[in-house]
Design an enzyme around this catalytic site. Sequence first.
Site, PDB file in Angstrom:
ATOM      1  N   TYR A 146      -6.858  15.774  -8.528  1.00 22.61           N
ATOM      2  CA  TYR A 146      -5.959  14.844  -9.250  1.00 22.61           C
ATOM      3  C   TYR A 146      -4.906  15.788  -9.946  1.00 22.61           C
ATOM      4  O   TYR A 146      -3.638  15.371  -9.643  1.00 22.61           O
ATOM      5  CB  TYR A 146      -6.858  14.218 -10.158  1.00 22.61           C
ATOM      6  CG  TYR A 146      -5.958  13.096 -11.235  1.00 22.61           C
ATOM      7  CD1 TYR A 146      -5.873  11.962 -10.673  1.00 22.61           C
ATOM      8  CD2 TYR A 146      -5.568  13.487 -12.393  1.00 22.61           C
ATOM      9  CE1 TYR A 146      -5.038  11.190 -11.257  1.00 22.61           C
ATOM     10  CE2 TYR A 146      -4.912  12.637 -13.193  1.00 22.61           C
ATOM     11  CZ  TYR A 146      -4.584  11.459 -12.629  1.00 22.61           C
ATOM     12  OH  TYR A 146      -4.040  10.729 -13.576  1.00 22.61           O
ATOM     13  N   THR A 198      -7.614   2.255 -19.801  1.00 26.31           N
ATOM     14  CA  THR A 198      -7.309   1.437 -18.442  1.00 26.31           C
ATOM     15  C   THR A 198      -8.636   1.534 -17.642  1.00 26.31           C
ATOM     16  O   THR A 198      -9.930   1.907 -17.898  1.00 26.31           O
ATOM     17  CB  THR A 198      -6.438   2.307 -17.634  1.00 26.31           C
ATOM     18  OG1 THR A 198      -6.704   3.407 -17.390  1.00 26.31           O
ATOM     19  CG2 THR A 198      -5.154   2.329 -18.573  1.00 26.31           C
ATOM     20  N   SER A 217       2.868   9.979 -14.523  1.00 23.58           N
ATOM     21  CA  SER A 217       2.329  11.102 -14.286  1.00 23.58           C
ATOM     22  C   SER A 217       0.971  11.338 -15.118  1.00 23.58           C
ATOM     23  O   SER A 217       0.172  10.362 -15.212  1.00 23.58           O
ATOM     24  CB  SER A 217       3.028  12.517 -14.409  1.00 23.58           C
ATOM     25  OG  SER A 217       2.410  13.674 -14.197  1.00 23.58           O
ATOM     26  N   ASN A 267       3.380   3.748 -10.370  1.00 19.86           N
ATOM     27  CA  ASN A 267       2.400   3.701 -10.984  1.00 19.86           C
ATOM     28  C   ASN A 267       0.988   3.674 -10.541  1.00 19.86           C
ATOM     29  O   ASN A 267      -0.009   4.164 -10.755  1.00 19.86           O
ATOM     30  CB  ASN A 267       2.262   2.207 -11.946  1.00 19.86           C
ATOM     31  CG  ASN A 267       0.872   1.966 -12.471  1.00 19.86           C
ATOM     32  OD1 ASN A 267       0.401   2.909 -13.492  1.00 19.86           O
ATOM     33  ND2 ASN A 267       0.270   1.263 -12.139  1.00 19.86           N
ATOM     34  N   ASP A 300       0.779  -1.078  -0.023  1.00 16.31           N
ATOM     35  CA  ASP A 300       0.059   0.112  -0.001  1.00 16.31           C
ATOM     36  C   ASP A 300       0.899   1.069  -0.001  1.00 16.31           C
ATOM     37  O   ASP A 300       1.719   1.310   1.016  1.00 16.31           O
ATOM     38  CB  ASP A 300      -0.916  -0.162   1.148  1.00 16.31           C
ATOM     39  CG  ASP A 300      -1.844   1.185   1.425  1.00 16.31           C
ATOM     40  OD1 ASP A 300      -1.662   2.170   0.609  1.00 16.31           O
ATOM     41  OD2 ASP A 300      -2.706   1.219   2.203  1.00 16.31           O
ATOM     42  N   LYS A 327      -0.803  15.393  -9.175  1.00 14.14           N
ATOM     43  CA  LYS A 327       0.165  15.313 -10.320  1.00 14.14           C
ATOM     44  C   LYS A 327       1.181  16.475 -10.859  1.00 14.14           C
ATOM     45  O   LYS A 327       2.191  16.288 -11.037  1.00 14.14           O
ATOM     46  CB  LYS A 327      -0.799  14.966 -11.904  1.00 14.14           C
ATOM     47  CG  LYS A 327      -1.405  13.629 -11.480  1.00 14.14           C
ATOM     48  CD  LYS A 327      -0.343  12.520 -11.167  1.00 14.14           C
ATOM     49  CE  LYS A 327      -1.115  11.228 -11.662  1.00 14.14           C
ATOM     50  NZ  LYS A 327      -0.213   9.915 -11.252  1.00 14.14           N
TER      51      LYS A 327
END
Length: 282
Positions: free
Chosen positions: A149, A184, A135, A84, A57, A153
């Site tokens: 988000y 994805t 990223s 990732n 984690d 990033k």
Amino acid sequence: MTDKTVWFVTGAGRGMGVDIVKAALAAGHAVVATGRNTDAVARAVGTAKDLLVVKLDVTSPDDAQGAVAAAMKQFGRIDVLVNNAGNFYAGFFEEISPEDFRAQVETNFFGTVNVTRAILPVLRAQRRGLIVTISSTGGIVGQAFVSAYSAAKFAVEGWMESLAPEIAPFGIRTMLVEPGFFRTELLTDESTKWPEASITDYAETTRQTVAAWKKMNGLQGGDPAKLAKALVQLAGQAEPPLRWPAGADAVESLEKKANELLAQAGAHRALSSSLAHNDVGR
């Protein structure tokens, strides 16, 4: 010990991480595939002689240290770290709770920091290694509905850009990967926390945006398997790129941002250049 290149991949239970693990194995490398649920990781990546599945984690510094220790015990070294693991808290800033905003940064930024901090002493002792950090174009270009988000990033981008010259003297290189839209699981309910339409001024746009993004899931143009194969190729170069925009849409986004920055730099050039003390240059 192994004489193969050893990859350490976070977030290998689903999404792009699975493709990266498979591409690295297909290229003949050894891989440490990590995730919060080792059963899910094992199901996703399968079995291979040079594959080690480890619990991690990324929000836990202890997990990070333990996973690195397990990798070193099995393979004797780590050559490529792929940061990732991540998730997505969508929504307008005012509709994201303070707790959720912090949780987004905790995973997508501090998770990357935790794992990199655990692995850097290994790479520094080896005097070689590559840190690949996934990223996003959301780390280059901000837009509505992704403030949490993008905050995480953008932080990753600035941190990694600053870290690169610190560790370069020890033979450690870095590469930021900025994917555009890839097919994805990022927009699935397992990876995305969708906002509640809680503020009247935003409510209708929130409902419309969530519906549109959910509809887009599974229709994104990018192929994550191709990204993973290209990433393995770039990682094998003597000088991997410091930044790699992945996807035609990513290239377009970076070019647009670069042009906007140039325009903004020149828009008030005379005023910006007139702010020195009068005694400067005497």
